[in-house]
Design a protein around this motif. Structure first.
Motif, short mmCIF file in Angstrom:
data_model
loop_
_atom_site.label_atom_id
_atom_site.label_comp_id
_atom_site.label_asym_id
_atom_site.label_seq_id
_atom_site.Cartn_x
_atom_site.Cartn_y
_atom_site.Cartn_z
N GLN A 11 34.42 52.78 41.22
CA GLN A 11 33.75 52.55 40.43
C GLN A 11 34.54 51.46 39.61
OE1 GLN A 11 32.97 55.22 37.15
NE2 GLN A 11 30.64 55.53 37.30
N ALA A 12 36.04 50.99 39.75
CA ALA A 12 36.56 49.99 39.40
C ALA A 12 36.20 49.39 40.67
CB ALA A 12 37.29 50.51 38.59
N ILE A 13 36.37 49.36 41.95
CA ILE A 13 37.22 48.30 42.71
C ILE A 13 35.19 47.80 43.10
CG2 ILE A 13 39.09 48.72 43.25
CD1 ILE A 13 38.20 50.46 45.83
N ALA A 14 34.76 48.54 42.44
CA ALA A 14 33.15 48.23 43.31
C ALA A 14 32.33 47.05 42.66
CB ALA A 14 31.91 49.22 42.72
N ASP A 15 33.52 46.37 41.67
CA ASP A 15 32.71 44.83 41.14
C ASP A 15 34.08 44.12 41.43
OD1 ASP A 15 33.72 42.43 38.73
OD2 ASP A 15 30.99 43.84 38.08
N PRO A 16 33.56 42.27 42.03
CA PRO A 16 34.38 41.33 41.80
C PRO A 16 35.20 40.90 41.27
CG PRO A 16 31.76 41.14 42.53
CD PRO A 16 32.02 42.67 42.17
N THR A 17 34.17 40.51 40.24
CA THR A 17 35.56 40.38 38.85
C THR A 17 36.77 41.45 39.09
OG1 THR A 17 33.67 39.67 37.87
CG2 THR A 17 35.69 39.84 36.74
N ARG A 18 36.64 42.07 39.13
CA ARG A 18 37.51 43.71 38.82
C ARG A 18 38.55 43.15 39.33
NH1 ARG A 18 33.47 46.72 35.84
NH2 ARG A 18 33.25 47.77 37.57
N ARG A 19 37.80 43.36 41.07
CA ARG A 19 38.82 43.16 42.16
C ARG A 19 39.36 41.85 42.42
NH1 ARG A 19 34.26 45.10 44.97
NH2 ARG A 19 33.87 42.98 45.80
N GLU A 20 38.90 40.59 41.48
CA GLU A 20 39.41 39.49 41.87
C GLU A 20 40.94 39.77 40.04
OE1 GLU A 20 39.25 35.23 41.09
OE2 GLU A 20 37.28 35.68 41.12
N ILE A 21 40.24 39.81 39.62
CA ILE A 21 41.43 40.79 38.50
C ILE A 21 42.38 41.21 38.76
CG2 ILE A 21 41.97 41.68 36.10
CD1 ILE A 21 39.38 41.23 35.27
N ILE A 22 42.65 42.71 39.63
CA ILE A 22 43.42 43.48 40.17
C ILE A 22 45.09 42.16 41.43
CG2 ILE A 22 44.33 44.97 42.09
CD1 ILE A 22 41.46 46.75 40.93
N GLY A 23 43.65 41.13 42.14
CA GLY A 23 44.24 40.66 42.27
C GLY A 23 45.72 39.38 41.91
N LEU A 24 45.03 38.98 40.46
CA LEU A 24 46.00 38.49 40.79
C LEU A 24 47.19 38.52 39.24
CD1 LEU A 24 42.52 36.24 38.24
CD2 LEU A 24 43.98 35.60 39.93
N VAL A 25 47.24 39.90 38.89
CA VAL A 25 47.63 40.65 38.50
C VAL A 25 48.61 41.33 39.01
CG1 VAL A 25 46.62 41.33 35.58
CG2 VAL A 25 46.53 42.76 37.90
N VAL A 26 48.38 41.46 40.29
CA VAL A 26 49.35 42.46 41.41
C VAL A 26 50.47 41.19 41.40
CG1 VAL A 26 49.61 42.29 43.68
CG2 VAL A 26 47.64 43.73 42.36
N LYS A 27 50.07 39.57 41.45
CA LYS A 27 50.94 38.48 41.56
C LYS A 27 51.37 38.48 40.64
CE LYS A 27 47.38 36.45 44.33
NZ LYS A 27 46.70 34.76 44.48
N GLU A 28 51.27 38.38 39.51
CA GLU A 28 52.44 38.17 38.28
C GLU A 28 51.65 39.07 36.92
OE1 GLU A 28 52.71 34.69 36.21
OE2 GLU A 28 52.47 33.84 37.93
N PRO A 29 52.00 39.95 36.40
CA PRO A 29 51.27 40.24 35.05
C PRO A 29 50.80 38.86 33.98
CG PRO A 29 53.48 41.07 35.37
CD PRO A 29 53.41 40.07 36.39
N GLN A 30 49.78 38.59 33.56
CA GLN A 30 49.11 38.06 32.68
C GLN A 30 48.43 38.24 31.14
OE1 GLN A 30 46.51 35.42 34.29
NE2 GLN A 30 47.40 35.55 36.49
N ASN A 31 48.63 37.30 30.03
CA ASN A 31 48.09 37.57 28.63
C ASN A 31 47.10 37.07 29.23
OD1 ASN A 31 47.31 35.20 28.34
ND2 ASN A 31 49.52 35.34 27.44
N LEU A 32 45.92 38.07 27.99
CA LEU A 32 44.51 38.18 28.53
C LEU A 32 43.84 36.71 28.45
CD1 LEU A 32 43.41 41.00 26.68
CD2 LEU A 32 43.65 41.59 28.59
N ASN A 33 44.13 36.00 27.84
CA ASN A 33 43.93 34.56 27.53
C ASN A 33 44.52 34.24 28.94
OD1 ASN A 33 42.55 34.65 25.15
ND2 ASN A 33 44.91 34.22 24.24
#
Length: 119
Positions: A11-33
């Protein structure tokens, strides 16, 4: 007692926004803002996506000072990988069988040297 659906990695990876979030935080941890700044949606909407990802175990939230940082924790993707692998093997077997069949047909359709000489 309210019913709460169990969320899973699929369910988590079914959504493109969530896949993009994963892609971003894999590169480096990010705060919510900072994370929300990458999307054309509200911070609460991003927070909801992050909540789903944390419930599935794909992201962990770490407090650093006053900030909360999202970090990737992709161990749960092993479940997805194992599921995909079984289908990969299935289709590889089917494609190998098709290739063998097509090769056999091509060989049967080639005229032999003796057949060409008789013409």
């Amino acid at each position: 007692m309210a019913y709460e659906a169990r969320r899973d990695v699929f369910q988590a990876i079914a959504d493109p926004t969530r896949r993009e979030i994963i892609g971003l935080v894999v590169k480096e941890p990010q705060n919510l803002n900072a994370l929300a700044g990458n999307f054309n949606m509200s911070r609460p909407a991003i927070s909801q996506h992050v909540k789903i990802l944390t419930e599935c175990g794909l992201i962990i939230i770490k407090q650093k000072g006053r900030e909360r940082y999202c970090e990737a924790k992709l161990d749960q993707l092993n479940e997805v990988s194992a599921w995909i692998e079984q289908y990969k093997q299935f289709w590889e077997q089917k494609l190998d069988a098709l290739e063998s069949y097509l090769t056999k047909i091509q060989q049967q359709q080639k005229p032999t040297k003796n057949a060409r000489r008789k013409k």
